[in-house]
Scaffold this motif. Structure first.
Motif, mmCIF file in Angstrom:
data_model
loop_
_atom_site.group_PDB
_atom_site.id
_atom_site.type_symbol
_atom_site.label_atom_id
_atom_site.label_comp_id
_atom_site.label_asym_id
_atom_site.label_seq_id
_atom_site.Cartn_x
_atom_site.Cartn_y
_atom_site.Cartn_z
ATOM 1 N N VAL A 20 -30.171 -4.260 -4.521
ATOM 2 C CA VAL A 20 -29.551 -5.122 -3.502
ATOM 3 C C VAL A 20 -29.635 -4.539 -2.087
ATOM 4 O O VAL A 20 -29.792 -5.279 -1.113
ATOM 5 C CB VAL A 20 -28.088 -5.445 -3.890
ATOM 6 C CG1 VAL A 20 -27.284 -4.168 -4.093
ATOM 7 C CG2 VAL A 20 -27.425 -6.345 -2.865
ATOM 8 N N GLU A 21 -29.579 -3.219 -1.960
ATOM 9 C CA GLU A 21 -29.590 -2.667 -0.587
ATOM 10 C C GLU A 21 -30.905 -2.948 0.114
ATOM 11 O O GLU A 21 -30.950 -3.216 1.319
ATOM 12 C CB GLU A 21 -29.299 -1.165 -0.605
ATOM 13 C CG GLU A 21 -27.830 -0.874 -0.770
ATOM 14 C CD GLU A 21 -27.486 0.551 -0.324
ATOM 15 O OE1 GLU A 21 -27.962 0.981 0.749
ATOM 16 O OE2 GLU A 21 -26.739 1.219 -1.059
ATOM 17 N N CYS A 26 -31.236 -6.919 -9.729
ATOM 18 C CA CYS A 26 -30.115 -7.172 -8.808
ATOM 19 C C CYS A 26 -29.616 -5.843 -8.243
ATOM 20 O O CYS A 26 -29.023 -5.800 -7.170
ATOM 21 C CB CYS A 26 -28.971 -7.887 -9.532
ATOM 22 S SG CYS A 26 -29.200 -9.660 -9.705
ATOM 23 N N GLU A 78 -22.810 -13.962 4.028
ATOM 24 C CA GLU A 78 -24.040 -13.557 4.721
ATOM 25 C C GLU A 78 -25.062 -14.681 4.861
ATOM 26 O O GLU A 78 -26.151 -14.458 5.375
ATOM 27 C CB GLU A 78 -24.654 -12.351 4.017
ATOM 28 C CG GLU A 78 -23.704 -11.169 4.079
ATOM 29 C CD GLU A 78 -24.383 -9.814 3.936
ATOM 30 O OE1 GLU A 78 -25.347 -9.540 4.672
ATOM 31 O OE2 GLU A 78 -23.923 -9.028 3.092
ATOM 32 N N CYS A 84 -32.899 -5.502 -0.653
ATOM 33 C CA CYS A 84 -32.888 -6.951 -0.390
ATOM 34 C C CYS A 84 -32.136 -7.242 0.900
ATOM 35 O O CYS A 84 -32.558 -8.046 1.728
ATOM 36 C CB CYS A 84 -32.222 -7.706 -1.543
ATOM 37 S SG CYS A 84 -33.180 -7.692 -3.060
ATOM 38 N N ARG A 85 -31.024 -6.552 1.034
ATOM 39 C CA ARG A 85 -30.184 -6.763 2.199
ATOM 40 C C ARG A 85 -30.896 -6.335 3.492
ATOM 41 O O ARG A 85 -30.749 -6.961 4.542
ATOM 42 C CB ARG A 85 -28.893 -5.964 2.032
ATOM 43 C CG ARG A 85 -27.756 -6.657 2.665
ATOM 44 C CD ARG A 85 -26.436 -6.134 2.191
ATOM 45 N NE ARG A 85 -25.491 -6.504 3.218
ATOM 46 C CZ ARG A 85 -25.032 -5.666 4.123
ATOM 47 N NH1 ARG A 85 -25.389 -4.404 4.116
ATOM 48 N NH2 ARG A 85 -24.201 -6.105 5.045
ATOM 49 N N LYS A 101 -24.790 -10.297 -5.502
ATOM 50 C CA LYS A 101 -25.798 -9.823 -6.448
ATOM 51 C C LYS A 101 -25.161 -9.087 -7.629
ATOM 52 O O LYS A 101 -25.647 -9.144 -8.747
ATOM 53 C CB LYS A 101 -26.815 -8.897 -5.752
ATOM 54 C CG LYS A 101 -27.953 -9.643 -5.059
ATOM 55 C CD LYS A 101 -29.313 -9.072 -5.467
ATOM 56 C CE LYS A 101 -30.472 -9.616 -4.665
ATOM 57 N NZ LYS A 101 -30.492 -11.006 -4.320
ATOM 58 N N ARG A 102 -24.067 -8.365 -7.354
ATOM 59 C CA ARG A 102 -23.382 -7.662 -8.441
ATOM 60 C C ARG A 102 -22.868 -8.674 -9.473
ATOM 61 O O ARG A 102 -23.034 -8.498 -10.682
ATOM 62 C CB ARG A 102 -22.213 -6.837 -7.869
ATOM 63 C CG ARG A 102 -21.616 -5.857 -8.861
ATOM 64 C CD ARG A 102 -20.435 -5.092 -8.252
ATOM 65 N NE ARG A 102 -20.799 -4.402 -7.032
ATOM 66 C CZ ARG A 102 -20.212 -4.572 -5.837
ATOM 67 N NH1 ARG A 102 -19.212 -5.444 -5.695
ATOM 68 N NH2 ARG A 102 -20.606 -3.892 -4.787
ATOM 69 N N THR A 115 -23.922 -10.176 0.378
ATOM 70 C CA THR A 115 -25.034 -10.033 -0.564
ATOM 71 C C THR A 115 -24.713 -9.016 -1.651
ATOM 72 O O THR A 115 -25.054 -9.210 -2.819
ATOM 73 C CB THR A 115 -26.290 -9.570 0.209
ATOM 74 O OG1 THR A 115 -26.695 -10.634 1.070
ATOM 75 C CG2 THR A 115 -27.435 -9.254 -0.737
ATOM 76 N N MET A 116 -24.046 -7.933 -1.286
ATOM 77 C CA MET A 116 -23.699 -6.891 -2.261
ATOM 78 C C MET A 116 -22.829 -7.467 -3.374
ATOM 79 O O MET A 116 -23.125 -7.305 -4.557
ATOM 80 C CB MET A 116 -22.937 -5.741 -1.587
ATOM 81 C CG MET A 116 -23.650 -5.088 -0.421
ATOM 82 S SD MET A 116 -25.165 -4.236 -0.893
ATOM 83 C CE MET A 116 -24.483 -2.716 -1.572
ATOM 84 N N ALA A 156 -25.719 -10.372 -11.421
ATOM 85 C CA ALA A 156 -26.236 -9.501 -12.483
ATOM 86 C C ALA A 156 -25.340 -9.556 -13.714
ATOM 87 O O ALA A 156 -25.820 -9.684 -14.839
ATOM 88 C CB ALA A 156 -26.349 -8.061 -11.973
#
Lengths: 424, 424
Positions: B173-174, B170, A325, B176-177, A163-164, A159-160, A167
């Motif tokens: 994210v942490e 975005c 994930e 969201c995770r 999402k990066r 996810t990290m 963006a």
């Protein structure tokens, strides 16, 4: 030079630029007296120079702050070059066999230096018009889409990381907006940009603009395009963005790249093959009725999806215990559930593919940018007949896509519609 | 002080901070000798101080780099304060009646100064446990969700504004995770964090972990949560994030805010009302069987969705000729197609709401963070009976959500399950 450091190149300025840019100058052996430079930007958006010298060659592509095929009246951010090069590099890393290498990027100049995809490579669309078979096309393209889509999705990424990247590519919004307009909006409304083979298709174009069910379905697809960040897609994967020989397939021009729905790429490719199919009757001549070629196109459509399915799910299996994930191995921990989720995922992707493919077909017949497959049919009546078949097929596909269970059913429906006498 | 300028406050440091911060000091009339400071962070994540003086009051909320209820062993970015304040401000702009005003934000200190929501406001969840009716709750919450979701979606925003905002969030994210883990993952696998009313629910928890169909459905919802940037959602809209009196409703704690699926917010609220409903039997005492209160909860669930539907579609109608790019007026240009797209949109949103609501229920019974509605039922057997009903309802709702046509059907199904004798 503009205050931002940008200046549009011409041939003379290009040579100066090459001399001043070591990595490019070296490729030419620092010899500039035997340069051969050709401007070949036959695409819709950019200027493209081929640079050849005895010691090496490359392509220089520069984005200008408007859409080339329309002119300065339609401004378009030149920042697209950044997203093109970023997508080229990422897709090239994931699938080096089918993506040209990038040698140089100059963000201020919106300029990319990359591999010259040399003859006998030609644009796939031209090959399809000429009736040339590419036995490895489905194999290669399925490889490209399987790898680029899988490895940039949550099936593989955390996810990290996802999402990066999402963006960053939100920055390519102007190009996304262009697609929204020309694919999902203009064909369904009165627009000065729209055109079609008139007068033959006047009522067909009007019917598209008055079809409530079609509008309902295109809205669902538009919303997926705008909102669903599934993978780093090419964003414009039609048959004009692919260069081919009998044994090489190279995907170019990903300036529309962003995190969007996977089906948009697969659909673009498949939809344009369907356009090529329905254009063949317009290219038939005495002694070459194109019938065997049409069979080859159908086979290529079938194989593209089926090989994609096979390769994509194989990557999924291979990496199912990795960092991706979407489906944690501790949850999806038995063969039954692994099969269930895969079938569901691929079924939705299949229906997305058909929907986006249909949308890309419709816009090429009644929207702003047409395809050479049809444009090269000089007899307007004949062209309109081919286009009408394609349009009718696309409309049905867009509306009924969720009732198709397999690519074979799609291909059968194409053959069936093709064999019907046209009723206007 | 850490090198990044951050230092966790205690009461003494807080007073120093207030003295050094003009906008806060002024609210206190620059008088610090009669300050009343109370630490009330009973939430899961942060430290919250109420600051009261004769001339004014406010709340100071500071995010620490871990999850408070678990401790430093579960690190969590303190940058969440930035996303909380950004969401508070944006939602407050769109719906000032139901969002507390922000007075001050200090990004380095991860510290927000905002309106103190004074007594008799209490946390809605506590009111639901106490059996207090809030006649305006559905009216107020439907107002909040309709406005915040509509105005941050592509029904109102241009693609440019939407993508810019999506990109910014975005960064959250942490958080969201964390949701991905505790809502969509942990309950469906063995996890050290999971707990449930043992031994009564041991086999129920195990059944969740072995239910392939449930896993198939939760995957679809997780993918929407991770990939679909539909609107700026609160991200944690359970009944502990709402403060109420008989005539005021205030939504707090949007630190999970990001561009996600609208149904996640509506579902969080409705799902937590359903939990409150199934908890009522555990709060029944002689002379108060809670039956009328259960009827009120059902009515509130019904009204929340129906009023939301009405208000959201009214906003859509009001702004249908505005700048929102989802449904261009030149395309959706007749009442039939306008009705069709609205019905389709709201139907999908309804099913998302039920799905996310169910997911939020399940995780509160077999996941890490439980709800006081059940936790306050001291008799474990009785608590387990209530929880099992809620769990069974949620499992059915998650699997069968697409077969529900209206909120009335959902409420009827609740009553029906509630009236059945429990079979273990």
């Amino acid at each position: 030079m503009a205050s931002d450091g940008f200046r549009p190149l011409d041939e003379k300025l290009l040579v100066e630029y090459l001399k001043a840019t070591p990595i490019l100058a070296e490729k030419l052996g620092n010899q500039f007296d035997k340069l051969e430079i050709k401007e070949v930007g036959d695409g819709n958006l950019n200027f493209v120079y081929i640079v050849i010298s005895p010691s090496g060659s490359f392509v220089i592509k520069q984005a200008l702050p408007y859409i080339r095929c329309i002119g300065e009246s339609w401004p378009m951010t030149k920042e697209r070059a950044y997203f093109e090069v970023t997508t080229l590099k990422e897709h090239g890393r994931l699938c080096p066999d089918h993506v040209p290498e990038v040698y140089h990027f100059d963000r201020l100049m919106c300029l990319i230096g990359m591999r010259y995809i040399e003859p006998p490579h030609i644009i796939l669309r031209k090959g399809l018009i000429a009736g040339i078979e590419y036995p490895l096309l489905a194999e290669h393209i399925s490889d490209y889409i399987a790898k680029t889509l899988f490895y940039t999705s949550l099936l593989y990424l955390t996810t990290m990381d996802h999402k990066r990247a999402v963006a960053e590519f939100c920055g390519n919004v102007e190009l996304c907006r262009l697609t929204e307009q020309v694919v999902f909006s203009d064909p369904y409304k009165v627009s000065e940009h729209n055109r079609w083979t008139s007068p033959y298709l006047d009522s067909d174009a009007e019917a598209v603009r008055e079809d409530n069910i079609l509008k309902l379905e295109i809205a669902e697809l538009k919303s997926k395009f705008c909102e669903r960040a599934q993978a780093l897609i090419h964003g414009d994967l039609h048959t004009g963005s692919v260069m081919v020989t009998g044994d090489s397939t190279q995907v170019i021009d990903p300036e529309f790249g962003f995190y969007g729905p996977m089906g948009f790429d697969i659909g673009a490719f498949v939809g344009n093959l369907i356009l090529a199919y329905f254009a063949q009757d317009g290219h038939a001549v005495a002694g070459n009725d194109r019938k065997p070629y049409k069979v080859w196109i159908l086979k290529t459509i079938t194989e593209t999806w089926n090989l994609f399915y096979k390769k994509f799910t194989a990557l999924w299996d291979e990496h199912k215990d990795g960092l991706g994930e979407a489906y944690l191995p501790a949850i999806y921990n038995n063969p039954d559930v692994q099969l269930l989720v895969k079938q569901k995922y691929m079924k939705e992707l299949f229906h997305d593919t058909l929907g986006f493919g249909a949308a890309k077909m419709i816009r090429r017949i009644v929207g702003v940018a047409h395809v050479e497959d049809f444009e090269s049919i000089k007899d307007a009546k004949k062209r309109a007949d081919c286009e009408r078949k394609a349009l009718n097929f696309a409309k049905n596909l867009l509306k009924e896509r969720k009732n198709y269970q397999s690519i074979n059913e799609v291909v059968s429906a194409m053959e069936q519609l093709d064999s019907q006498k046209l009723s206007i």
